[in-house]
Design a protein around this motif. Structure first.
Motif, PDB file in Angstrom:
ATOM      1  N   ARG A  87      -3.079   4.906 -18.806  1.00 55.36           N
ATOM      2  CA  ARG A  87      -2.663   4.934 -17.403  1.00 55.36           C
ATOM      3  C   ARG A  87      -1.183   4.615 -17.244  1.00 55.36           C
ATOM      4  O   ARG A  87      -0.715   4.368 -16.142  1.00 55.36           O
ATOM      5  N   SER A  88      -0.435   4.598 -18.326  1.00 57.96           N
ATOM      6  CA  SER A  88       0.993   4.311 -18.264  1.00 57.96           C
ATOM      7  C   SER A  88       1.737   5.458 -17.594  1.00 57.96           C
ATOM      8  O   SER A  88       1.295   6.605 -17.635  1.00 57.96           O
ATOM      9  N   ASP A  89       2.864   5.133 -16.979  1.00 61.47           N
ATOM     10  CA  ASP A  89       3.610   6.121 -16.211  1.00 61.47           C
ATOM     11  C   ASP A  89       4.979   6.359 -16.837  1.00 61.47           C
ATOM     12  O   ASP A  89       5.784   5.442 -16.935  1.00 61.47           O
ATOM     13  N   PHE A  90       5.220   7.586 -17.265  1.00 65.19           N
ATOM     14  CA  PHE A  90       6.486   7.938 -17.900  1.00 65.19           C
ATOM     15  C   PHE A  90       7.361   8.806 -16.993  1.00 65.19           C
ATOM     16  O   PHE A  90       8.382   9.324 -17.423  1.00 65.19           O
ATOM     17  N   PHE A 115      19.701   3.373 -12.073  1.00 63.03           N
ATOM     18  CA  PHE A 115      18.438   4.116 -12.003  1.00 63.03           C
ATOM     19  C   PHE A 115      17.777   4.199 -13.377  1.00 63.03           C
ATOM     20  O   PHE A 115      16.547   4.052 -13.495  1.00 63.03           O
ATOM     21  N   LEU A 116      18.565   4.434 -14.408  1.00 63.18           N
ATOM     22  CA  LEU A 116      18.019   4.475 -15.770  1.00 63.18           C
ATOM     23  C   LEU A 116      17.303   3.175 -16.108  1.00 63.18           C
ATOM     24  O   LEU A 116      16.193   3.189 -16.651  1.00 63.18           O
ATOM     25  N   SER A 117      17.936   2.053 -15.776  1.00 68.33           N
ATOM     26  CA  SER A 117      17.336   0.756 -16.091  1.00 68.33           C
ATOM     27  C   SER A 117      16.070   0.526 -15.268  1.00 68.33           C
ATOM     28  O   SER A 117      15.083  -0.028 -15.774  1.00 68.33           O
ATOM     29  N   ILE A 118      16.064   0.973 -14.010  1.00 65.26           N
ATOM     30  CA  ILE A 118      14.877   0.841 -13.152  1.00 65.26           C
ATOM     31  C   ILE A 118      13.728   1.655 -13.717  1.00 65.26           C
ATOM     32  O   ILE A 118      12.596   1.158 -13.854  1.00 65.26           O
ATOM     33  N   ARG A 119      13.996   2.904 -14.034  1.00 66.48           N
ATOM     34  CA  ARG A 119      12.927   3.765 -14.565  1.00 66.48           C
ATOM     35  C   ARG A 119      12.377   3.208 -15.876  1.00 66.48           C
ATOM     36  O   ARG A 119      11.154   3.142 -16.076  1.00 66.48           O
TER      37      ARG A 119
END
Length: 211
Positions: free
Chosen positions: A140-143, A121-125
């Protein structure tokens, strides 16, 4: 000293399981700042992150709120916008490699499968955040924790229940919060790994094309 909140509480999407992310910028050691509560940075290191166009610098620039200032000034705001993010491909490849390591551990019948799913999950996020920051207008980036679900046509193509198993694994490993992951849920998550692998590989290719 400057104290900031950042992350979900500043985005307004705080939920059950969210924590409050706090940043302390200090000069030298300060006994009042608990490293278990705060992310602690020196002024010099923050300036370096801004100069590098580091994703964390962009995160703070876009999603932080001043809580305390010893000089009554907003230090981060005074820095202006960070330099453009230049390491999208390199960072995407790094998180793709981390994903592959976690998959190898799962396939080897690791005794720490929930931890491996947490790493997945860490790598996906993180690959989603880096891809978003490197290929979109920075504003517009998503954190968020759900950055992989917010990439439009490039969003992760797995079922939401599988995604949530991975997310719960991360919360369990980092915060000790939530229901335990069952063996059936582990098997469900493992069955999605080929799809995730293909998705990540495509993100790396598209990041290279964009660059």
């Amino acid at each position: 000293m400057h104290i900031y909140a950042f992350g979900s509480i500043c985005r307004g999407d705080i939920s059950l399981g969210s924590d409050v992310d706090l940043l302390a910028i200090v000069e030298g050691h300060d006994y009042r700042i608990d490293p278990d509560t705060f992310s602690i940075y020196s002024y010099k290191r923050i300036q370096e992150l801004w100069h590098e166009g580091n994703p964390f610098a962009w995160h703070l620039s876009l999603e932080s709120r001043l809580l305390f200032s010893s000089d009554k000034l907003d230090y981060l705001k005074a820095l202006g916008s960070p330099e453009p993010y230049k390491n999208c491909v390199q960072d995407c490849e790094k998180f793709f490699a981390l994903f592959c390591e976690a998959c190898d551990s799962l396939i080897a019948n690791s005794t720490s499968k929930v931890f491996d799913l947490s790493t997945v999950f860490l790598s996906i996020r993180n690959i989603a955040t880096c891809f978003s920051l490197g290929t979109k207008d920075n504003e517009r980036s998503d954190f968020s924790r759900n950055s992989a679900l917010c990439l439009g046509c490039n969003s992760i193509p797995i079922a939401l229940d599988s995604y949530q198993i991975l997310e719960r694994s991360r919360l369990l490993c980092t915060r000790g919060h939530g229901k335990n992951i069952t063996d059936d849920e582990i098997d469900t998550a493992i069955r999605t790994l080929n799809e995730v692998h293909e998705w990540m590989n495509n993100l790396v290719k598209k990041a290279k094309e964009y660059e």
